[in-house]
Motif scaffolding. Structure first.
Motif, mmCIF file in Angstrom:
data_model
loop_
_atom_site.group_PDB
_atom_site.id
_atom_site.type_symbol
_atom_site.label_atom_id
_atom_site.label_comp_id
_atom_site.label_asym_id
_atom_site.label_seq_id
_atom_site.Cartn_x
_atom_site.Cartn_y
_atom_site.Cartn_z
ATOM 1 N N ALA A 171 -4.542 50.641 23.473
ATOM 2 C CA ALA A 171 -4.474 52.005 23.993
ATOM 3 C C ALA A 171 -5.916 52.455 24.257
ATOM 4 N N PHE A 172 -6.045 53.598 24.866
ATOM 5 C CA PHE A 172 -7.365 54.157 25.142
ATOM 6 C C PHE A 172 -7.526 55.439 24.322
ATOM 7 N N VAL A 173 -8.724 55.653 23.811
ATOM 8 C CA VAL A 173 -8.993 56.872 23.048
ATOM 9 C C VAL A 173 -10.023 57.690 23.808
ATOM 10 N N VAL A 174 -9.643 58.907 24.152
ATOM 11 C CA VAL A 174 -10.510 59.783 24.942
ATOM 12 C C VAL A 174 -11.180 60.782 24.011
ATOM 13 N N ASP A 175 -12.497 60.827 24.126
ATOM 14 C CA ASP A 175 -13.308 61.763 23.332
ATOM 15 C C ASP A 175 -13.047 61.646 21.839
ATOM 16 N N GLY A 176 -12.729 60.444 21.415
ATOM 17 C CA GLY A 176 -12.628 60.165 19.984
ATOM 18 C C GLY A 176 -11.368 60.653 19.308
#
Lengths: 207, 181
Positions: A171-176
């Motif tokens: 998955a991708f994590v945006v802005d932590g």
């Protein structure tokens, strides 16, 4: 493609009367279900088109950013996925919530296998992000382990990592903080942490 | 007009073209979603979400793929996510006004236009991944290679889900109350 009754699928199940019975019952259930009213489809088309004024672009990179894309994409994700306000059995009309913007774009990801045993992950985010990282079963789902690099400041991020052949969930994590998946890519069964994408790595398939 | 032509026209900004795609696939998508989720209202919601996402992502559609397969990949993802948001609990089957109870009889006993409620109820008690595999394999008529491409799950795992799902479904249907009993 029409909705005509499908032929019995080929394969070894065709020799199993037990599977034949279940398969036929499922197909019969499809056939016997009363058709959805035509106006239902028309209503859906109108609802979707009401959220947009212009044709969707072919490429994220070909669009000029506008401030409301981010708000629209966020509103869409909240409205469609989270729906924290939604009662369990009534939200037929709440889809107007995604009308918060027009020409919203979905976050999109892609993977490509490269010679040498590495896999390149790319992620396009319509709105700006300060940082994006890649998490998966290959890095213990640690959002600090694999930061992605932004390409040309256009909302496109990438990372290249070595991976063993086989299936990997990611998955991708945006802005932590915000975990995001690509709605169009294959998704893995939820192991309790929310949806994840999945990729099957097979370097032997490379040309 | 082919799906590919409608996609091109949708990208060119012709709303009627997207409307035609929705009209073409709404019923098929709704049948799948209804059998996956067990409730009409939920199926309608998920199908609408699916078409919304398809429209927003139409620029990413690869013309080499079948539009139906591409749409169903989104649909299966949306069904999974919906079930996850519903807590992955077994949902009590709610019979609506249009549903007509049928006996757990063979398919020949289900009159055209009459819903096989017993089957949908039994499906709702399956593991969602087994249910998905059964519907893709039998109701949608996909080959395992197509199912693998759509779900990202290996062929052997899919075969096992179909096998176990079939066994479980058959057992549930055998225990279903007969209307005439």
């Amino acid at each position: 493609m029409t909705d005509a009754p499908l032929p019995f699928p080929s394969g070894d199940e065709g020799h199993d009367p037990f599977a034949d019975e279940i398969g036929e019952r499922l197909r019969a259930s499809y056939r016997s279900l009363p058709a959805a009213p035509a106006e239902q489809g028309e209503r859906v088309a109108r609802a979707v088109l009401a959220t947009t004024m212009h044709a969707p672009s072919r490429r994220v990179g070909g669009l000029r950013p506008r401030w409301w894309w981010g708000a629209a994409a966020a509103a869409l994700l909240v409205a469609v996925v989270a729906r924290p306000w939604r009662p369990d059995l009534s939200r037929r009309e709440a889809d107007s919530a995604f009308a918060a913007g027009r020409n919203a774009l979905l976050p999109s990801g892609s993977t490509s296998e490269e010679v040498g045993g590495t896999v390149r992950f790319e992620f396009a985010l319509p709105n700006g992000a300060r940082k994006v990282s890649l998490v998966g079963d290959f890095n213990g789902w640690d959002e600090r382990a694999t930061p992605m690099v932004q390409q040309h400041g256009n909302g496109s991020w990438s990372a290249r990592i070595p991976l063993a052949p086989g299936r990997h969930d990611y998955a991708f994590v945006v802005d932590g903080t915000r975990w995001v998946v690509d709605a169009l890519a294959p998704q893995a069964p939820d192991a309790g942490y929310g949806p994840t994408n999945t990729v099957v790595v097979d370097f032997e398939a490379l040309p | 007009m082919t799906d590919a032509e409608l996609v091109v026209r949708t990208r060119a900004g012709e709303p009627d073209a997207f409307g035609a795609l929705v009209s073409r696939y709404y019923d098929a998508a709704w049948r799948f979603a209804y059998h996956m989720l067990g409730e009409r209202a939920d199926a309608e919601d998920v199908v609408q979400d699916t078409f919304l996402r398809a429209y927003l992502a139409i620029g990413r559609y690869d013309e080499r793929d079948q539009f139906r397969g591409w749409l169903f990949r989104i649909l299966t993802n949306q069904c999974r996510n919906f079930l996850t948001s519903r807590g992955r609990r077994s949902k009590r089957f709610v019979q609506d006004d249009l549903a007509i109870e049928t006996a757990s009889s063979p398919p020949a006993g289900v009159a055209p236009g009459v819903e096989d409620v017993a089957l949908v109820r039994a499906l709702s008690q399956l593991d969602p991944l087994q249910r998905e595999a059964l519907l893709l394999k039998y109701a949608e008529g996909l080959e395992y290679t197509e199912m693998t491409a759509m779900t990202g799950v290996g062929e052997s795992a899919l075969k096992m889900r179909v096998k176990r799902g079939s066994e479980r479904l058959r057992a549930l249907l055998a225990k279903a109350p007969d209307r005439d009993a």
